[in-house]
Scaffold this motif. Sequence first.
Motif, PDB file in Angstrom:
ATOM      1  N   THR A 224       0.797  -1.232   0.000  1.00 49.16           N
ATOM      2  CA  THR A 224       0.000   0.000   0.000  1.00 49.16           C
ATOM      3  C   THR A 224       0.830   1.283   0.000  1.00 49.16           C
ATOM      4  O   THR A 224       0.287   2.363   0.206  1.00 49.16           O
ATOM      5  CB  THR A 224      -0.958   0.031   1.215  1.00 49.16           C
ATOM      6  OG1 THR A 224      -0.189  -0.140   2.417  1.00 49.16           O
ATOM      7  CG2 THR A 224      -1.987  -1.072   1.121  1.00 49.16           C
ATOM      8  N   HIS A 225       2.141   1.148  -0.225  1.00 46.76           N
ATOM      9  CA  HIS A 225       2.926   2.394  -0.290  1.00 46.76           C
ATOM     10  C   HIS A 225       4.148   2.212  -1.180  1.00 46.76           C
ATOM     11  O   HIS A 225       5.212   1.809  -0.727  1.00 46.76           O
ATOM     12  CB  HIS A 225       3.369   2.839   1.112  1.00 46.76           C
ATOM     13  CG  HIS A 225       3.697   4.298   1.183  1.00 46.76           C
ATOM     14  ND1 HIS A 225       3.168   5.137   2.145  1.00 46.76           N
ATOM     15  CD2 HIS A 225       4.481   5.088   0.408  1.00 46.76           C
ATOM     16  CE1 HIS A 225       3.622   6.358   1.964  1.00 46.76           C
ATOM     17  NE2 HIS A 225       4.425   6.357   0.913  1.00 46.76           N
ATOM     18  N   VAL A 226       3.965   2.500  -2.438  1.00 41.75           N
ATOM     19  CA  VAL A 226       5.111   2.441  -3.349  1.00 41.75           C
ATOM     20  C   VAL A 226       5.187   3.740  -4.148  1.00 41.75           C
ATOM     21  O   VAL A 226       4.222   4.509  -4.215  1.00 41.75           O
ATOM     22  CB  VAL A 226       5.017   1.237  -4.323  1.00 41.75           C
ATOM     23  CG1 VAL A 226       4.938  -0.074  -3.560  1.00 41.75           C
ATOM     24  CG2 VAL A 226       3.836   1.363  -5.286  1.00 41.75           C
ATOM     25  N   HIS A 227       6.373   3.964  -4.699  1.00 36.33           N
ATOM     26  CA  HIS A 227       6.589   5.080  -5.635  1.00 36.33           C
ATOM     27  C   HIS A 227       7.273   4.479  -6.850  1.00 36.33           C
ATOM     28  O   HIS A 227       8.461   4.185  -6.811  1.00 36.33           O
ATOM     29  CB  HIS A 227       7.459   6.161  -4.996  1.00 36.33           C
ATOM     30  CG  HIS A 227       6.817   6.798  -3.807  1.00 36.33           C
ATOM     31  ND1 HIS A 227       5.898   7.810  -3.918  1.00 36.33           N
ATOM     32  CD2 HIS A 227       6.930   6.546  -2.478  1.00 36.33           C
ATOM     33  CE1 HIS A 227       5.475   8.170  -2.714  1.00 36.33           C
ATOM     34  NE2 HIS A 227       6.082   7.410  -1.816  1.00 36.33           N
ATOM     35  N   LEU A 228       6.498   4.262  -7.890  1.00 36.37           N
ATOM     36  CA  LEU A 228       7.038   3.564  -9.059  1.00 36.37           C
ATOM     37  C   LEU A 228       7.637   4.526 -10.071  1.00 36.37           C
ATOM     38  O   LEU A 228       8.474   4.133 -10.869  1.00 36.37           O
ATOM     39  CB  LEU A 228       5.920   2.768  -9.742  1.00 36.37           C
ATOM     40  CG  LEU A 228       5.257   1.679  -8.890  1.00 36.37           C
ATOM     41  CD1 LEU A 228       4.036   1.119  -9.618  1.00 36.37           C
ATOM     42  CD2 LEU A 228       6.247   0.564  -8.570  1.00 36.37           C
TER      43      LEU A 228
ATOM     44  N   LEU B 180      -6.730  10.954  -4.260  1.00 32.96           N
ATOM     45  CA  LEU B 180      -5.854  12.060  -3.880  1.00 32.96           C
ATOM     46  C   LEU B 180      -5.013  11.593  -2.712  1.00 32.96           C
ATOM     47  O   LEU B 180      -5.508  10.944  -1.796  1.00 32.96           O
ATOM     48  CB  LEU B 180      -6.664  13.277  -3.426  1.00 32.96           C
ATOM     49  CG  LEU B 180      -7.683  13.840  -4.403  1.00 32.96           C
ATOM     50  CD1 LEU B 180      -8.224  15.170  -3.858  1.00 32.96           C
ATOM     51  CD2 LEU B 180      -7.081  14.024  -5.787  1.00 32.96           C
ATOM     52  N   LYS B 181      -3.713  11.899  -2.755  1.00 32.68           N
ATOM     53  CA  LYS B 181      -2.883  11.721  -1.579  1.00 32.68           C
ATOM     54  C   LYS B 181      -2.726  13.109  -0.985  1.00 32.68           C
ATOM     55  O   LYS B 181      -2.041  13.973  -1.544  1.00 32.68           O
ATOM     56  CB  LYS B 181      -1.513  11.160  -1.945  1.00 32.68           C
ATOM     57  CG  LYS B 181      -0.602  11.049  -0.719  1.00 32.68           C
ATOM     58  CD  LYS B 181       0.831  10.768  -1.107  1.00 32.68           C
ATOM     59  CE  LYS B 181       1.700  10.562   0.125  1.00 32.68           C
ATOM     60  NZ  LYS B 181       3.105  10.304  -0.240  1.00 32.68           N
ATOM     61  N   ILE B 182      -3.394  13.315   0.135  1.00 36.76           N
ATOM     62  CA  ILE B 182      -3.342  14.609   0.813  1.00 36.76           C
ATOM     63  C   ILE B 182      -1.994  14.657   1.523  1.00 36.76           C
ATOM     64  O   ILE B 182      -1.722  13.840   2.411  1.00 36.76           O
ATOM     65  CB  ILE B 182      -4.485  14.724   1.849  1.00 36.76           C
ATOM     66  CG1 ILE B 182      -5.844  14.340   1.236  1.00 36.76           C
ATOM     67  CG2 ILE B 182      -4.502  16.106   2.466  1.00 36.76           C
ATOM     68  CD1 ILE B 182      -6.395  15.274   0.220  1.00 36.76           C
TER      69      ILE B 182
ATOM     70  N   SER C 213      -0.811   7.339   6.271  1.00 34.81           N
ATOM     71  CA  SER C 213       0.485   6.700   6.048  1.00 34.81           C
ATOM     72  C   SER C 213       1.502   7.109   7.103  1.00 34.81           C
ATOM     73  O   SER C 213       1.539   8.280   7.508  1.00 34.81           O
ATOM     74  CB  SER C 213       1.025   7.091   4.668  1.00 34.81           C
ATOM     75  OG  SER C 213       0.251   6.485   3.657  1.00 34.81           O
ATOM     76  N   HIS C 214       2.341   6.147   7.494  1.00 32.78           N
ATOM     77  CA  HIS C 214       3.504   6.321   8.377  1.00 32.78           C
ATOM     78  C   HIS C 214       3.121   6.354   9.867  1.00 32.78           C
ATOM     79  O   HIS C 214       2.894   7.420  10.448  1.00 32.78           O
ATOM     80  CB  HIS C 214       4.308   7.587   8.034  1.00 32.78           C
ATOM     81  CG  HIS C 214       4.700   7.688   6.582  1.00 32.78           C
ATOM     82  ND1 HIS C 214       5.335   6.650   5.919  1.00 32.78           N
ATOM     83  CD2 HIS C 214       4.539   8.683   5.667  1.00 32.78           C
ATOM     84  CE1 HIS C 214       5.552   7.021   4.660  1.00 32.78           C
ATOM     85  NE2 HIS C 214       5.075   8.241   4.481  1.00 32.78           N
ATOM     86  N   ALA C 215       3.121   5.191  10.489  1.00 29.62           N
ATOM     87  CA  ALA C 215       2.756   5.080  11.905  1.00 29.62           C
ATOM     88  C   ALA C 215       3.514   6.035  12.834  1.00 29.62           C
ATOM     89  O   ALA C 215       2.907   6.611  13.745  1.00 29.62           O
ATOM     90  CB  ALA C 215       2.938   3.630  12.368  1.00 29.62           C
TER      91      ALA C 215
ATOM     92  N   THR D 125       5.542  -0.163   2.009  1.00 28.27           N
ATOM     93  CA  THR D 125       6.995  -0.125   2.193  1.00 28.27           C
ATOM     94  C   THR D 125       7.597   1.262   2.000  1.00 28.27           C
ATOM     95  O   THR D 125       8.611   1.573   2.598  1.00 28.27           O
ATOM     96  CB  THR D 125       7.675  -1.071   1.185  1.00 28.27           C
ATOM     97  OG1 THR D 125       7.148  -0.805  -0.110  1.00 28.27           O
ATOM     98  CG2 THR D 125       7.408  -2.513   1.560  1.00 28.27           C
ATOM     99  N   ASP D 126       7.026   2.081   1.153  1.00 31.66           N
ATOM    100  CA  ASP D 126       7.622   3.342   0.721  1.00 31.66           C
ATOM    101  C   ASP D 126       8.905   3.050  -0.069  1.00 31.66           C
ATOM    102  O   ASP D 126       9.024   3.448  -1.214  1.00 31.66           O
ATOM    103  CB  ASP D 126       7.896   4.278   1.908  1.00 31.66           C
ATOM    104  CG  ASP D 126       7.715   5.743   1.531  1.00 31.66           C
ATOM    105  OD1 ASP D 126       7.578   6.023   0.329  1.00 31.66           O
ATOM    106  OD2 ASP D 126       7.710   6.599   2.429  1.00 31.66           O
ATOM    107  N   ALA D 127       9.852   2.335   0.549  1.00 30.98           N
ATOM    108  CA  ALA D 127      11.033   1.858  -0.178  1.00 30.98           C
ATOM    109  C   ALA D 127      10.707   0.451  -0.683  1.00 30.98           C
ATOM    110  O   ALA D 127      11.101  -0.538  -0.088  1.00 30.98           O
ATOM    111  CB  ALA D 127      12.242   1.846   0.749  1.00 30.98           C
TER     112      ALA D 127
HETATM  113 ZN   LIG Z   1       5.832   7.692   0.259  1.00 36.69          ZN
END
Ligand SMILES: [Zn+2]
Length: 436
Positions: free
Chosen positions: A87-91, A199-201, A247-249, A343-345
């Motif tokens: 649920t958290h990637v940057h492709l 939208l990602k706020i 996102s991000h605990a 993961t973000d990364a």
């Molecule tokens: Zn991110």
Amino acid sequence: MVKWIVFVALVVGATGPLAAAEWLELRNFKLFDGTGSEPREVHRLVVKDGEIVAIDEADDEQRPAPGEAVTIIDLDGAFMMPGLIDTHVHLANWPMARHELVNRLSWALDHGVTSLRDLGGDARVLAEIRRAAELGELDAPRIRIGAIFGGQSMFNHPALAQASPGMAPGQAPWLREVSGEGDVSLMVAMARGAGVDALKIYGNLGVTRVEELVAEAQQQGMMAWAHATVFPASPQDLISVGVQSLSHAPYLIWAGVESLPDDYGYRTKGPWDDIPPDHPGILDLLDEMAERGVVLDATLAMYRDMTRYRPAEGIEWAMQAFEWGVTVTRLAHERGVPVSVGTDAFFPPTLFEPPNTHVEIRALVKDVGLSPDQALVAATRNGARAAGLDELVGTVEVGKRADLVVLGSDPLSDIHATTDIDWVIFDGRIHRRPER
Ligand SMILES: [Zn+2]
């Protein structure tokens, strides 16, 4: 190694319809279906044109008609789970050749990751690749595209400037600076027209503007996902205006702080030593998230492993953030907040390793203390919910698309088994089969 056999039985004789259905039948496996129920032995799961049409039902209608081919695979007792969802990637937020990205998407599928939620990148690239995948030109996981909507100064960051080549930073439909007087419905419509799903706020927005954006997204049939630190809006503000995930605990710490900074840059300066994860303000936030079903996209391992991706200086805070985030994620889970695996990364330093999705799943077990089955529900059903894909995938049930991962060992006894992959079935088609 799992023993397996494939039959392709083409029944000849009758004149079939022009587009004959494609059938896949999987036999004899242990099914973890992602719904939260106990794993069970299944004798027969039938997939028709990518959709699961029968699981052990004695339904004779769910069989190929004369003239239709069926592939039958005996899985010999292997473990099956739904495809994993990150649920958290940057492709596509940095320049990468198209063929390189396409290779990486196929690599993601090889490792059982069948859906991705992209939280900000060049929507043109993602929408084009998604279309090519839908046409069968290439193999890629399902991609849900988020557009970054943020306030002033957010788009000065070089990583963001790179995600809209040919356009001024903050002026692309998928990377939108919204602190000025612009027409919010037009900006949301432009994002939607670019193929964006949500939208990602992001950062540097007040609650009034966030509320307007979330309402407009809903109006236009899109989702609203938020970064936990949209200063000066607080995490509580984001939940109360209806965002569907945070996102991000570690950044939930800001729900315990009296007055918030007004710049996103302060997000990493949380008072990690002063505000405990069970601070009343934070517990109230978690209860509100549970009540509304807001997903926590915790992204924990990225903080612990930050030195793999960045020079060590200036990131001393990351380890504190990780430990704080681990505890708050445990509390969130205990209080009924759906936790997802982001993961973000997403990409490890080399593609000889599997995607970090597996690393985050292990962190949920080893650090947070979830049981392996709870961590797998996080990586499947909860991920589908966060991505807005829950009507399609996330569980193995009749009526869902067949995104299935078959393992050579049981992850419920050792979570490392999520990388011991024999088969990946994506949308009812075999993407990966065991090496022999
Ligand atoms: Zn991110």
